[in-house]
Design an enzyme around this catalytic site. Structure first.
Site, PDB file in Angstrom:
ATOM      1  N   TYR A  74     -41.829 -48.826  49.449  1.00 22.82           N
ATOM      2  CA  TYR A  74     -42.004 -47.396  48.633  1.00 22.82           C
ATOM      3  C   TYR A  74     -43.220 -46.735  49.183  1.00 22.82           C
ATOM      4  O   TYR A  74     -43.402 -45.450  49.678  1.00 22.82           O
ATOM      5  CB  TYR A  74     -42.165 -47.614  47.214  1.00 22.82           C
ATOM      6  CG  TYR A  74     -42.308 -46.240  46.568  1.00 22.82           C
ATOM      7  CD1 TYR A  74     -41.257 -45.492  46.365  1.00 22.82           C
ATOM      8  CD2 TYR A  74     -43.546 -45.867  45.868  1.00 22.82           C
ATOM      9  CE1 TYR A  74     -41.293 -43.990  45.716  1.00 22.82           C
ATOM     10  CE2 TYR A  74     -43.737 -44.666  45.282  1.00 22.82           C
ATOM     11  CZ  TYR A  74     -42.584 -44.103  44.976  1.00 22.82           C
ATOM     12  OH  TYR A  74     -42.723 -42.832  44.456  1.00 22.82           O
ATOM     13  N   THR A 104     -33.742 -30.992  45.784  1.00 22.70           N
ATOM     14  CA  THR A 104     -33.038 -32.556  45.928  1.00 22.70           C
ATOM     15  C   THR A 104     -33.464 -33.319  44.848  1.00 22.70           C
ATOM     16  O   THR A 104     -34.666 -33.319  44.344  1.00 22.70           O
ATOM     17  CB  THR A 104     -33.279 -33.121  47.241  1.00 22.70           C
ATOM     18  OG1 THR A 104     -34.513 -33.559  47.192  1.00 22.70           O
ATOM     19  CG2 THR A 104     -32.736 -32.228  48.434  1.00 22.70           C
TER      20      THR A 104
HETATM   21  N1  LIG Z   1     -42.114 -40.990  38.419  1.00 20.95           N
HETATM   22  C1  LIG Z   1     -43.531 -41.408  39.165  1.00 20.95           C
HETATM   23  O1  LIG Z   1     -44.236 -41.874  38.642  1.00 20.95           O
HETATM   24  C2  LIG Z   1     -43.440 -40.902  40.644  1.00 20.95           C
HETATM   25  C3  LIG Z   1     -44.624 -40.803  41.089  1.00 20.95           C
HETATM   26  C4  LIG Z   1     -44.894 -40.408  42.327  1.00 20.95           C
HETATM   27  C5  LIG Z   1     -43.908 -39.841  43.076  1.00 20.95           C
HETATM   28  N2  LIG Z   1     -42.641 -39.619  42.565  1.00 20.95           N
HETATM   29  C6  LIG Z   1     -41.594 -39.367  43.405  1.00 20.95           C
HETATM   30  O2  LIG Z   1     -41.108 -38.295  42.598  1.00 20.95           O
HETATM   31  C7  LIG Z   1     -39.455 -37.971  43.032  1.00 20.95           C
HETATM   32  C8  LIG Z   1     -38.604 -37.932  42.042  1.00 20.95           C
HETATM   33  O3  LIG Z   1     -38.778 -39.198  41.125  1.00 20.95           O
HETATM   34  P1  LIG Z   1     -38.714 -39.273  39.536  1.00 20.95           P
HETATM   35  O4  LIG Z   1     -39.855 -39.669  39.066  1.00 20.95           O
HETATM   36  O5  LIG Z   1     -38.105 -37.782  39.189  1.00 20.95           O
HETATM   37  O6  LIG Z   1     -37.503 -40.052  39.600  1.00 20.95           O
HETATM   38  P2  LIG Z   1     -36.078 -39.997  38.764  1.00 20.95           P
HETATM   39  O7  LIG Z   1     -35.752 -39.544  37.619  1.00 20.95           O
HETATM   40  O8  LIG Z   1     -35.176 -41.325  39.067  1.00 20.95           O
HETATM   41  O9  LIG Z   1     -35.406 -38.985  39.914  1.00 20.95           O
HETATM   42  C9  LIG Z   1     -34.934 -39.287  41.251  1.00 20.95           C
HETATM   43  C10 LIG Z   1     -33.929 -38.333  41.879  1.00 20.95           C
HETATM   44  O10 LIG Z   1     -33.647 -38.564  43.011  1.00 20.95           O
HETATM   45  C11 LIG Z   1     -32.061 -38.805  43.234  1.00 20.95           C
HETATM   46  N3  LIG Z   1     -31.715 -39.843  43.965  1.00 20.95           N
HETATM   47  C12 LIG Z   1     -32.201 -41.127  43.900  1.00 20.95           C
HETATM   48  N4  LIG Z   1     -31.562 -42.013  44.857  1.00 20.95           N
HETATM   49  C13 LIG Z   1     -30.577 -41.193  45.465  1.00 20.95           C
HETATM   50  C14 LIG Z   1     -29.650 -41.234  46.621  1.00 20.95           C
HETATM   51  N5  LIG Z   1     -29.589 -42.411  47.435  1.00 20.95           N
HETATM   52  N6  LIG Z   1     -28.915 -40.233  47.019  1.00 20.95           N
HETATM   53  C15 LIG Z   1     -29.208 -38.917  46.331  1.00 20.95           C
HETATM   54  N7  LIG Z   1     -30.045 -38.682  45.617  1.00 20.95           N
HETATM   55  C16 LIG Z   1     -30.797 -39.709  45.037  1.00 20.95           C
HETATM   56  C17 LIG Z   1     -31.793 -39.109  41.708  1.00 20.95           C
HETATM   57  O11 LIG Z   1     -30.363 -38.427  41.383  1.00 20.95           O
HETATM   58  P3  LIG Z   1     -29.035 -39.527  41.139  1.00 20.95           P
HETATM   59  O12 LIG Z   1     -29.497 -40.376  39.917  1.00 20.95           O
HETATM   60  O13 LIG Z   1     -28.142 -38.302  40.526  1.00 20.95           O
HETATM   61  O14 LIG Z   1     -28.680 -40.261  42.189  1.00 20.95           O
HETATM   62  C18 LIG Z   1     -32.734 -38.279  40.891  1.00 20.95           C
HETATM   63  O15 LIG Z   1     -32.218 -36.942  40.667  1.00 20.95           O
HETATM   64  C19 LIG Z   1     -39.407 -39.291  43.995  1.00 20.95           C
HETATM   65  O16 LIG Z   1     -39.401 -38.746  45.316  1.00 20.95           O
HETATM   66  C20 LIG Z   1     -40.492 -40.236  43.797  1.00 20.95           C
HETATM   67  O17 LIG Z   1     -40.663 -41.008  44.793  1.00 20.95           O
HETATM   68  C21 LIG Z   1     -42.429 -40.246  41.360  1.00 20.95           C
END
Ligand SMILES: NC(=O)c1ccc[n+]([C@@H]2O[C@H](COP(=O)([O-])OP(=O)(O)OC[C@H]3O[C@@H](n4cnc5c(N)ncnc54)[C@H](OP(=O)(O)O)[C@@H]3O)[C@@H](O)[C@H]2O)c1
Length: 334
Positions: free
Chosen positions: A179, A24
């Site tokens: 968050y 996902t």
């Molecule tokens: N980046 C960090 O520093 C970090 C640190 C710790 C944890 N995380 C976690 O890592 C995970 C991925 O984040 P990322 O950093 O890779 O960010 P990202 O590049 O923004 O990816 C987020 C993904 O989630 C999808 N998404 C967001 N809102 C959604 C919704 N309402 N419905 C369906 N899909 C949704 C987006 O898809 P669409 O854009 O196509 O909707 C995208 O594919 C998240 O759970 C985040 O909390 C990130």
């Protein structure tokens, strides 16, 4: 050139041909790298998100002919339970009789504006926790015998409680607190799922969560005001900043590495088990979150039973109890 996640995780020789994986939130960032990796290892990957163009690009990259992996894109907005149900239906069909081998609950984000979803639940909590809970519940009967469920949590889970009354309101909304709460819910969910699977399921399905690192170069900070979002993206070029492939490595490790095939209920960071916060290890809070999540969604409690094994004070089965974490040589982080 930056290393691929499978090389960082030491699983580059593993083969996933004939396996099906749902990742996902794989249109961007950590999920995208995870999907590309599982595809390189030969899996059929269900790419998910809302952005169909970005999803199509990931599908094309998996199917570029160099590897055996195949892919399809399924669009679903995680704020809408009907769309989550449809994603589960499509996944069931794609997985077929063999069942779903890998469920990577990764979609999520950081949302500046406080709002309620149609269920009357705070948006961050709904998208980051309730939707993966609903999706996992819908797919439980369709998981392969040795399936692995991996949930992207965060070190941001530290320092908060899951106040289950507050998730029905956006009064005094703080995007960071929301968050943190959702990421704490991810750790608690993964631990409770691991324990319930252990106690009430004959299969050897595992459930773990992990922290990917701080990764400004993913789309994570897209909701910040324009200039800040661009600065965050540019940080990705700095050599000491964790990249999306590095962030995906622990997800790939938990999903693929043979040595963690039996590990369940744990929280990982940097390919190693790590002690999550005291609140994350609170078994009473884990159970309440599980039960309340079903209530909020209006569904039957998944993996319900007599609950005898989840009573406080009883020995833990595969969870994240202190003794358990210590047994794997983990140093408490607090
Ligand atoms: N980046 C960090 O520093 C970090 C640190 C710790 C944890 N995380 C976690 O890592 C995970 C991925 O984040 P990322 O950093 O890779 O960010 P990202 O590049 O923004 O990816 C987020 C993904 O989630 C999808 N998404 C967001 N809102 C959604 C919704 N309402 N419905 C369906 N899909 C949704 C987006 O898809 P669409 O854009 O196509 O909707 C995208 O594919 C998240 O759970 C985040 O909390 C990130």
């Amino acid at each position: 050139m930056r290393e691929h996640p499978e090389d960082i995780a030491g699983v580059g020789d593993e083969r996933l041909v004939g396996r099906t994986a749902l990742v996902t939130g794989s249109t961007s960032g950590i999920g995208r790298e995870t999907a590309l990796t599982l595809g390189r290892l030969g899996a059929h990957v269900i790419v998910h998100g809302r952005d169909a163009d970005a999803g199509g690009e990931v599908v094309d990259a998996v199917e570029d002919g160099v590897n055996e992996g195949t892919a399809e894109f399924v669009r679903a907005d995680f704020a809408d339970p009907e769309e989550v149900s449809r994603l589960a239906d499509r996944t069931r069909t794609a997985a077929g009789d063999g069942g779903l081998d890998l469920l990577i609950n990764n979609a999520g984000g950081y949302f500046r504006e406080g709002r309620l979803t149609d269920l009357g639940v705070e948006y961050t909590f709904h998208v980051n926790h309730l939707a993966p809970y609903q999706l996992t519940a819908a797919l439980l009967d369709d998981l392969a015998e040795d399936a692995r469920v991996v949930t992207t949590a965060s070190e941001a889970h530290r320092g908060d409680q899951v106040d289950l009354e507050a998730v029905r309101s956006v009064d005094g909304y703080s995007s960071w607190r929301a968050y943190q709460r959702s990421k704490l819910a991810n750790v608690q969910f993964a631990a409770e799922l691991g324990r319930r699977l252990d106690e009430r399921d004959d299969r050897s399905v595992t459930s773990n969560s992990f922290h990917p690192g701080a990764i400004p170069g993913s789309g994570f900070l897209r909701d910040l005001p324009g200039p800040l979002s661009r600065v965050a993206g540019a940080l990705d070029r700095l050599p000491f900043v964790t990249s999306p492939p590095e962030g995906a490595a622990t997800a790939v490790y938990l999903a693929v590495a043979p040595e963690v095939a039996d590990v369940t209920g744990r929280y990982y960071a940097d390919l190693r088990p790590k002690q999550p916060s005291t609140a994350a290890r609170d078994r009473h809070a884990q159970r309440r979150l599980w039960e309340t999540s079903a209530e909020l969604l209006g569904i039957d409690e998944p993996l319900a039973g007599d609950g005898s094994g989840t009573e406080e004070g009883r020995p833990e089965a595969g969870g994240v109890a202190d003794a358990d974490a210590t047994a794997v040589g983990d140093e408490p982080a607090e």
